[in-house]
Scaffold this active site. Structure first.
Site, mmCIF file in Angstrom:
data_model
loop_
_atom_site.group_PDB
_atom_site.id
_atom_site.type_symbol
_atom_site.label_atom_id
_atom_site.label_comp_id
_atom_site.label_asym_id
_atom_site.label_seq_id
_atom_site.Cartn_x
_atom_site.Cartn_y
_atom_site.Cartn_z
ATOM 1 N N ASP A 142 34.417 40.511 35.770
ATOM 2 C CA ASP A 142 35.836 40.865 35.626
ATOM 3 C C ASP A 142 36.157 41.202 34.171
ATOM 4 O OD1 ASP A 142 36.187 40.300 38.288
ATOM 5 O OD2 ASP A 142 36.884 38.247 37.924
HETATM 6 N N1 URA Z 1 33.246 35.738 39.966
HETATM 7 C C1 URA Z 1 34.462 36.106 39.514
HETATM 8 O O1 URA Z 1 35.486 35.637 39.980
HETATM 9 N N2 URA Z 1 34.509 37.006 38.521
HETATM 10 C C2 URA Z 1 33.414 37.526 37.925
HETATM 11 O O2 URA Z 1 33.533 38.336 37.001
HETATM 12 C C3 URA Z 1 32.171 37.118 38.412
HETATM 13 C C4 URA Z 1 32.116 36.230 39.444
#
Ligand code: URA
Length: 239
Positions: free
Chosen positions: A99
Site C-alpha cells: 500500500d
Molecule cells: N497487507 C496490507 O494490508 N497492505 C499491504 O501493503 C500489504 C499487505
C-alpha cells in the site's frame, strides 16, 4: 519467438525499426540472411545484426526498500510511484504490491514467471510483516488470526504465524496477498493498523543496513532463496 520480437526485446530498436532492419537484409540467423520479421528463432540460434551478435536481455531482479508515501505501480496519474527510485530498465514491474502508506521489502523484476510464483497462493511463499496497531493486542485476538478471520469479501484469511512484537506491534506471516489483507485482518479483530512494514518474502529478509528508497540487484542465489526459503518458525511466546 518471432525474430522482430526477439530483436526489440533485446533492445535493438522498436518493433518498427527492427522490421525495417530485417527487410533490408541486415540480420542473419546462424549466418544466413533472414528477411522475414516473423521468422521463428529458438534458444540456440545465433542472431546477428550487421555482424554484431545479439543476446537475450538478462532478467533483472531487484530488492527495493519501499518508503511510505509512494504508489506501487509503474505509473500513476495522481501520485509519485516507486519507479522514481529505480533504474530506468525496460520491462521492470513490481512483484505484487505494498500500500501507499506501507513500507519495506518489495521485489521488482522483468521476469513475469518469477513474479507469478512469488504471488501465487498455491506456492505458499511467506510474507512477513511488522504491524503497529491501535487497540489492545490480546492472546485471544492472535488465536483468532491463526484460526482465520472472515473478510468482508468472504475470504477466510489465516495467519501462518502471528506473535507479539511488543505491546503495540505484532509480527504476522501470511501466504496470500489479497488487497489490504493484513490491514483487513487487523480490522477483523478490532485493531487499527498505524504502520505496516514488510520484512521478509520467502527466505529473503529486508537487510538491516538498507534505508527506505534504496535498492540493490539480487544474486541468483538470493532469487532462489525467495522461492525456496520459507523460514519454518514457531510463534515466539508473549513478551
Ligand atoms: N497487507 C496490507 O494490508 N497492505 C499491504 O501493503 C500489504 C499487505
Amino acid at each position: 519467438m518471432r525474430l522482430d520480437r526477439f530483436l526489440s526485446n533485446s533492445g535493438v530498436g522498436t518493433r518498427k525499426e527492427v522490421k525495417k532492419l530485417i527487410r533490408e537484409g541486415r540480420v542473419t540467423v546462424n549466418g544466413v540472411v533472414v528477411t522475414s520479421p516473423s521468422f521463428k528463432v529458438g534458444e540456440l540460434d545465433v542472431v546477428e545484426v550487421e555482424g554484431r551478435k545479439i543476446t537475450k536481455p538478462e532478467k533483472v531482479y531487484i530488492l527495493f526498500y519501499k518508503p511510505a508515501g509512494y504508489v506501487t505501480s509503474t505509473e500513476d496519474p495522481h501520485s509519485e510511484t516507486i519507479m522514481k527510485f529505480l533504474p530506468p530498465l525496460k520491462g521492470l514491474f513490481p512483484v505484487g504490491r505494498l500500500d501507499k502508506d506501507a513500507e519495506g521489502l518489495l521485489l521488482v523484476t522483468t521476469d513475469g514467471e518469477f513474479a507469478h510464483r512469488v504471488i501465487s497462493p498455491k506456492r505458499g511463499v511467506e510474507k512477513e510483516y511488522l504491524v503497529e496497531v491501535e487497540g489492545e493486542i490480546t492472546e485471544e485476538k492472535l488465536e483468532r488470526l491463526r484460526k482465520g478471520v472472515l473478510l468482508k469479501d468472504g475470504f477466510l484469511a489465516k495467519a501462518k504465524t502471528v506473535s507479539w512484537e511488543n505491546k503495540k506491534s505484532l509480527r504476522i506471516v501470511v501466504t496470500e496477498g489479497k488487497y489490504h489483507q493484513v490491514k483487513r485482518m487487523m480490522a477483523a479483530v478490532g485493531l487499527r493498523t498505524i504502520k505496516l512494514k514488510r520484512i521478509r518474502i520467502g527466505g529473503l529478509v529486508l537487510p538491516q543496513d538498507m534505508s527506505p528508497g534504496e535498492f540493490r540487484f539480487l544474486s541468483e542465489e538470493e532469487v532462489k532463496r525467495v522461492l525456496e526459503g520459507n523460514l519454518e518458525k514457531e510463534d515466539p511466546p508473549r513478551p
